[in-house]
Scaffold this motif. Sequence first.
Motif, mmCIF file in Angstrom:
data_model
loop_
_atom_site.group_PDB
_atom_site.id
_atom_site.type_symbol
_atom_site.label_atom_id
_atom_site.label_comp_id
_atom_site.label_asym_id
_atom_site.label_seq_id
_atom_site.Cartn_x
_atom_site.Cartn_y
_atom_site.Cartn_z
ATOM 1 N N UNK A 1 0.842 -1.206 0.000
ATOM 2 C CA UNK A 1 0.000 0.000 0.000
ATOM 3 C C UNK A 1 0.873 1.251 0.000
ATOM 4 N N UNK A 2 0.375 2.325 -0.581
ATOM 5 C CA UNK A 2 1.159 3.566 -0.679
ATOM 6 C C UNK A 2 1.648 4.058 0.671
ATOM 7 N N UNK A 3 0.845 3.903 1.722
ATOM 8 C CA UNK A 3 1.240 4.405 3.041
ATOM 9 C C UNK A 3 2.388 3.599 3.649
ATOM 10 N N UNK A 4 2.736 2.459 3.054
ATOM 11 C CA UNK A 4 3.842 1.642 3.536
ATOM 12 C C UNK A 4 5.097 1.832 2.686
ATOM 13 N N UNK A 5 5.059 2.786 1.756
ATOM 14 C CA UNK A 5 6.167 3.002 0.833
ATOM 15 C C UNK A 5 6.972 4.245 1.209
ATOM 16 N N UNK A 6 8.254 4.171 0.995
ATOM 17 C CA UNK A 6 9.175 5.275 1.259
ATOM 18 C C UNK A 6 8.907 6.424 0.290
ATOM 19 N N UNK A 7 8.936 7.656 0.802
ATOM 20 C CA UNK A 7 8.700 8.841 -0.026
ATOM 21 C C UNK A 7 9.826 9.088 -1.029
ATOM 22 N N UNK A 8 10.967 8.442 -0.854
ATOM 23 C CA UNK A 8 12.086 8.646 -1.776
ATOM 24 C C UNK A 8 11.956 7.740 -2.993
ATOM 25 N N UNK A 9 11.818 6.436 -2.758
ATOM 26 C CA UNK A 9 11.862 5.492 -3.873
ATOM 27 C C UNK A 9 10.594 4.633 -4.007
ATOM 28 N N UNK A 10 9.603 4.901 -3.188
ATOM 29 C CA UNK A 10 8.306 4.209 -3.229
ATOM 30 C C UNK A 10 8.383 2.723 -2.902
ATOM 31 N N UNK A 11 9.449 2.315 -2.234
ATOM 32 C CA UNK A 11 9.599 0.913 -1.857
ATOM 33 C C UNK A 11 9.029 0.676 -0.462
ATOM 34 N N UNK A 12 8.712 -0.563 -0.175
ATOM 35 C CA UNK A 12 8.195 -0.966 1.126
ATOM 36 C C UNK A 12 9.216 -0.583 2.207
ATOM 37 N N UNK A 13 8.755 0.125 3.234
ATOM 38 C CA UNK A 13 9.653 0.550 4.310
ATOM 39 C C UNK A 13 9.838 -0.580 5.306
ATOM 40 N N UNK A 14 11.075 -0.850 5.654
ATOM 41 C CA UNK A 14 11.378 -1.859 6.657
ATOM 42 C C UNK A 14 11.633 -1.205 8.012
ATOM 43 N N UNK A 15 12.082 0.042 8.001
ATOM 44 C CA UNK A 15 12.401 0.788 9.225
ATOM 45 C C UNK A 15 11.946 2.236 9.019
ATOM 46 N N UNK A 16 10.623 2.495 9.112
ATOM 47 C CA UNK A 16 10.117 3.825 8.802
ATOM 48 C C UNK A 16 10.532 4.890 9.815
ATOM 49 N N UNK A 17 10.849 6.070 9.285
ATOM 50 C CA UNK A 17 11.138 7.248 10.096
ATOM 51 C C UNK A 17 10.320 8.408 9.531
#
Length: 121
Positions: free
Chosen positions: A41-57
């Motif tokens: 889902x978009x809310x789980x993607x990094x704002x830089x590269x749109x990949x799934x975040x494993x360690x969100x900040x």
Amino acid sequence: AAPQESPPQEPARLPPPPDMPPPPARATGGGALSHLLREAPNEYRCAIDLQLMMDPVRSPAGFLFDRGTLSKALKNSGGLCPKTQRPLTLEDCPRVPELRKQIQVWVRRVQQVRLEQQQQQ
């Protein structure tokens, strides 16, 4: 410099959803991880590269980044936020454990669905 974490275990393969174009994959070779990334889902993607975040900040401006991806971007930009172009450090961006937990639950659920689909075949 913060110690680097070991890469996550590779999740089960999933078919891409028909309604969402696949993001550029971090994983090379198109393995199981890239299939999972296509369904994130978009809310789980990094704002830089749109990949799934494993360690969100979260940045002070409110952007969500994967910590490792942000670290690389800050090194490449001389310490500027990739979204605002203002000075930024990793220390300015607290981890978001609630979101990390949501992402982990989502990954496990998707893996379980895929496993059940394979067992039915």
